[in-house]
Design an enzyme around this catalytic site. Structure first.
Site, mmCIF file in Angstrom:
data_model
loop_
_atom_site.group_PDB
_atom_site.id
_atom_site.type_symbol
_atom_site.label_atom_id
_atom_site.label_comp_id
_atom_site.label_asym_id
_atom_site.label_seq_id
_atom_site.Cartn_x
_atom_site.Cartn_y
_atom_site.Cartn_z
ATOM 1 N N LYS A 53 -3.080 -6.114 -10.954
ATOM 2 C CA LYS A 53 -4.350 -6.818 -11.129
ATOM 3 C C LYS A 53 -4.481 -7.351 -12.548
ATOM 4 O O LYS A 53 -4.968 -8.471 -12.759
ATOM 5 C CB LYS A 53 -5.512 -5.880 -10.788
ATOM 6 C CG LYS A 53 -5.599 -5.535 -9.303
ATOM 7 C CD LYS A 53 -6.612 -4.450 -9.024
ATOM 8 C CE LYS A 53 -6.680 -4.120 -7.542
ATOM 9 N NZ LYS A 53 -7.592 -3.008 -7.228
ATOM 10 N N GLN A 97 -10.879 2.017 -9.654
ATOM 11 C CA GLN A 97 -9.710 2.176 -8.801
ATOM 12 C C GLN A 97 -9.836 3.461 -7.988
ATOM 13 O O GLN A 97 -10.154 4.526 -8.507
ATOM 14 C CB GLN A 97 -8.433 2.216 -9.651
ATOM 15 C CG GLN A 97 -7.161 2.361 -8.850
ATOM 16 C CD GLN A 97 -6.916 1.189 -7.923
ATOM 17 O OE1 GLN A 97 -7.233 0.055 -8.245
ATOM 18 N NE2 GLN A 97 -6.354 1.477 -6.762
ATOM 19 N N ASP A 120 -15.809 -5.084 -6.247
ATOM 20 C CA ASP A 120 -15.315 -4.744 -4.914
ATOM 21 C C ASP A 120 -16.363 -4.949 -3.821
ATOM 22 O O ASP A 120 -16.056 -4.805 -2.635
ATOM 23 C CB ASP A 120 -14.832 -3.290 -4.874
ATOM 24 C CG ASP A 120 -13.385 -3.159 -5.324
ATOM 25 O OD1 ASP A 120 -12.606 -4.105 -5.086
ATOM 26 O OD2 ASP A 120 -13.027 -2.120 -5.899
#
Length: 295
Positions: A53, A97, A120
């Site tokens: 990422k 994460q 997210d």
């Protein structure tokens, strides 16, 4: 006849090129999109994913920083760190994460991220807005990626029967909502299946669009697929393979060899949904920066 392959890598590359142009415009106006990635512990899969990422961010001009924290960090200390990032103007988006160590409640941490910085799309405020049919805010990356794969492949869900296998809040549930939305590029009739579904094949065989996010290899086989259907495999499973130097390989939730002989279109693993998930993370970061800049 073998199915046409939906190339997630190629579609993601096109999207990243578009985003790079938007990042350049934002930077010219004094706004550099920023992403903070919070990594707790040193799980190899998580480290690899966060690294990928960060590289994707650098490629298109997004400022990113990985905050590495020890696996034994107390939950309250992690919450304090999230609170600091919520107030840090360098970052328009925050990525926590997952998975987190067992002593930390993932929901508590995700709920602590400011909704505007929730890259997210998993904050209850953002999921609630999605349920109301609002798509202007952050949307979970993998479902959003699936929708882009369909659109860029010329697959219109309108009037079709879509079957989603998997009911997680990360993929299955939000994807079912997106597919059913009364909107261009959606408007499907959706069946949501899961581990408690009796005779799964009876449902999947009726699907014009079949999305499998069960987290188990071989969940869907050729006899469970309608001829000509579009099959999107979200699964990423590591299985032993002595023929590979590393001793393992990645497979999806779909028996690709068999299903590709029945389906009309299909994604591969790797190279299908995975690249789109990262591309949508970038898109959500850029959107958050654009909104912040406009404000």
């Amino acid at each position: 006849m073998a199915a046409d392959i939906i190339d997630g890598r190629a579609i993601a590359a096109e999207l990243r090129a578009d985003l790079a142009g938007e990042v350049a415009l934002l930077a010219a106006g004094g706004v550099t999109p920023g992403l903070a990635a919070v990594l707790v512990g040193d799980d190899p899969g998580s480290v690899s994913y966060v690294t990928a990422k960060a590289e994707a961010c650098a490629e298109i001009g997004i400022f990113s920083e990985t905050i590495r924290l020890p696996a034994d960090i107390p939950q309250d200390a992690l919450l304090d760190r999230i609170d600091e990032l919520n107030g840090d103007p360098r970052f328009h988006a925050i990525l926590q994460q997952l998975p987190l160590p067992s002593h930390i409640d993932e929901r508590v941490i995700l709920d602590a991220i400011a909704p505007a910085k929730d890259v997210d799309g998993l904050h209850p405020t953002n999921l609630g807005r999605l349920l109301r049919g609002e798509t202007s805010g952050p949307i979970p990356c993998t479902p959003q990626g699936v929708m882009h794969l369909l659109a860029r492949s010329g697959v219109d869900p309108a009037g079709t029967h879509a079957v989603v296998v998997g009911r997680s809040s990360l993929v299955g549930r939000p994807l079912a909502v997106l597919l059913a939305n009364k909107a261009t590029g959606a408007n499907a009739t959706v069946t949501l299946c899961h581990t408690g579904t009796a005779d799964l094949g009876a449902h999947t065989r009726t699907a014009d669009i079949l999305v499998v996010a069960a987290g188990r290899p071989g969940t869907v086989t050729a006899d469970m697929v309608k001829p000509g259907a579009t099959v999107i495999d979200v699964g990423t499973n590591r299985i032993d393979d002595a023929s590979r130097k590393r001793g393992w390989r990645l497979v999806g939730d779909v028996d690709f060899a068999g299903v590709s002989e029945v389906a009309g279109r299909i994604t591969k693993v790797p190279g299908g949904v995975g690249p789109m998930t990262i591309a949508m993370l970038l898109a959500n970061t850029v959107r958050a920066a654009r909104v912040a800049g406009a404000g």
